[in-house]
Write an enzyme that holds these catalytic residues in place. Structure first.
Site, PDB file in Angstrom:
ATOM      1  N   ALA A   5      87.041 -53.397 -67.782  1.00  0.00           N
ATOM      2  CA  ALA A   5      87.092 -54.062 -66.468  1.00  0.00           C
ATOM      3  C   ALA A   5      88.037 -55.246 -66.589  1.00  0.00           C
ATOM      4  CB  ALA A   5      85.683 -54.469 -66.045  1.00  0.00           C
TER       5      ALA A   5
ATOM      6  N   LYS B  52     104.410 -61.484 -69.272  1.00  0.00           N
ATOM      7  CA  LYS B  52     103.501 -61.000 -68.222  1.00  0.00           C
ATOM      8  C   LYS B  52     103.832 -61.736 -66.936  1.00  0.00           C
ATOM      9  CE  LYS B  52      99.654 -58.290 -68.438  1.00  0.00           C
ATOM     10  NZ  LYS B  52      99.354 -57.232 -69.381  1.00  0.00           N
TER      11      LYS B  52
ATOM     12  N   THR C 214      96.629 -45.162 -72.203  1.00  0.00           N
ATOM     13  CA  THR C 214      95.753 -46.267 -72.612  1.00  0.00           C
ATOM     14  C   THR C 214      94.365 -45.730 -72.945  1.00  0.00           C
ATOM     15  OG1 THR C 214      96.989 -47.747 -71.174  1.00  0.00           O
ATOM     16  CG2 THR C 214      94.854 -48.532 -71.940  1.00  0.00           C
TER      17      THR C 214
END
Ligand code: NAD
Ligand code: PPY
Length: 350
Positions: free
Chosen positions: A238, A76, A151
């Site tokens: 979120a 990442k 997703t």
């Protein structure tokens, strides 16, 4: 500053005095293939928080790839911005992207990125003019486009699997609370509404709530109500870190299945949920649809139909994870980690 230990392979850190941005790339594992995972661009209280976030998120990518059966490792990127992206002028943002591309080139293909919070397909279009190591270009630029619909579909499959495990009878009539109505959450809300769920929604952006109320007839609650509002399925879409030991003890739902990466701020939370009989779909399993889309389209040459098929299979993977957790009396996170470890320590990935 004391550097915490990490079980990953490499962390690269760069500071740009001109913009004040910090660039972190966590390469957690290349065991199954080149590391891959999105670029998150946001403001952090301290560069050390960006390093910690990149490492945590990279570790989750390793698990995600392994459980989804994708021949990739986990990594990442985090860009700690000097100010919120919306407040940056275009020249600053373009410089940041150029430096990020240079960092990707230094890693020489051992890590490939894609969009994440704070970046999008247009940014990948720009990156791709400077480096071959970016996935997720827009369809206009010849890429597979946003990963969000895949997703969302995978999260909806996870909701169905979680509801079945909890003994709930389908999604029709269930109270489904979606936190975060962005690219993924709004897609999940649409799937849930179409399946007959009674939608409850929240977002810090009131305009997004208003749209959901109008489009899906959703009931709107405040962002602070997400952990106290009774519902059947809680769908966090979120940011991560929503549940720790204390909040897991209180959250009034039967199933938790969402897209937010690193949802559990504290490993104790998974055990608290298990003891309370709440079915938790581990985030790195439930939200793998985006990775399946990006890797499927860009590395494996899959068409959209195959991506959909593999994304829907997240529901079957979760059913197996839930059964394994029951059989071994462990948390669902431990059960999913067992699946990942079997792949990571076994032969070639599926
Ligand atoms: P997004 O930025 O499009 O949407 C996030 C939404 O959450 C926004 O509408 C934002 O206003 C809202 N939000 C932020 N803080 C909130 C709070 N405290 N309470 C309520 N709402 C809040 O992001 P996205 O692409 O929809 O991704 C959502 C989550 O899923 C992220 O954590 C991301 O890392 C994860 N994820 C996304 C993908 C993908 O394909 N996009 C893949 C895997 C995981
Ligand atoms: C994620 O799924 O969390 C991502 O970071 C998206 C992604 C997946 C695979 C390659 C690049 C980005």
């Amino acid at each position: 500053m004391a550097l915490p230990e990490w079980d990953g392979e490499l962390t690269s850190v760069r500071h740009d005095p001109d913009t004040g941005a910090w660039f972190v790339i966590g390469v957690h594992s290349t065991r199954l293939g080149p590391a891959s995972g999105g670029t998150r661009a946001m403001v952090y209280p301290d560069p050390a928080d960006a390093v910690a976030d990149a490492r945590r998120l990279a570790g989750a990518m390793t698990l995600k790839m392994a459980v989804a059966g994708l021949p990739m490792g986990g990594g990442k990127s985090v860009i700690a911005l000097p100010a919120p992206r919306a407040a940056l002028d275009d020249a600053t943002w373009q410089r940041i992207l150029a430096l990020h591309a240079a960092n990707l080139n230094l890693l020489g293909g051992n890590y490939t990125t894609g969009p994440d919070v704070g970046t999008n397909s247009a940014d990948m279009d720009t990156l791709r003019t400077l480096t071959p190591h970016a996935f997720g270009r827009s369809t206009a630029a010849g890429g597979p486009g946003t990963s969000a619909p895949a997703t969302a579909l995978g999260v909806f499959a996870a909701i169905r699997a979680g509801a079945a495990e909890a003994g709930l009878d389908g999604v029709d009539g269930l109270r489904v609370l979606v936190q975060g109505l962005g690219a993924v959450g709004s897609g999940v809300a649409r799937h849930a509404a179409e399946a007959g769920a009674k939608l409850i929604v929240t977002d810090v952006d009131p305009a997004r709530c208003a749209t959901a109320a109008e489009t899906f007839g959703a009931e709107v609650v405040g962002p602070a109500d997400v952990l106290t509002r009774e519902c059947d399925v809680l769908v966090p879409c979120a940011t991560g870190g929503l549940l720790d030991g204390a909040t897991a003890r209180e959250v009034p739902c039967a199933v938790i299945a969402g897209a937010a990466n690193n949802l559990l701020a504290d490993p104790v939370a998974a055990d608290v949920l298990r003891r309370r009989g709440i079915t938790y779909a581990p985030d790195f399993v439930a939200n793998a649809g985006g990775a399946i889309h990006l890797v499927g389209r860009e590395v494996l040459g899959w068409d959209a139909g195959r991506v959909t098929e593999r994304t829907l299979a997240i529901g079957d993977t979760l059913a197996a994870v839930f059964a394994d957790a029951r059989e071994h009396a462990t948390t669902t996170v431990e059960a999913a980690e067992r699946v990942a470890v079997r792949t990571l320590t076994g032969g070639a990935p599926r």
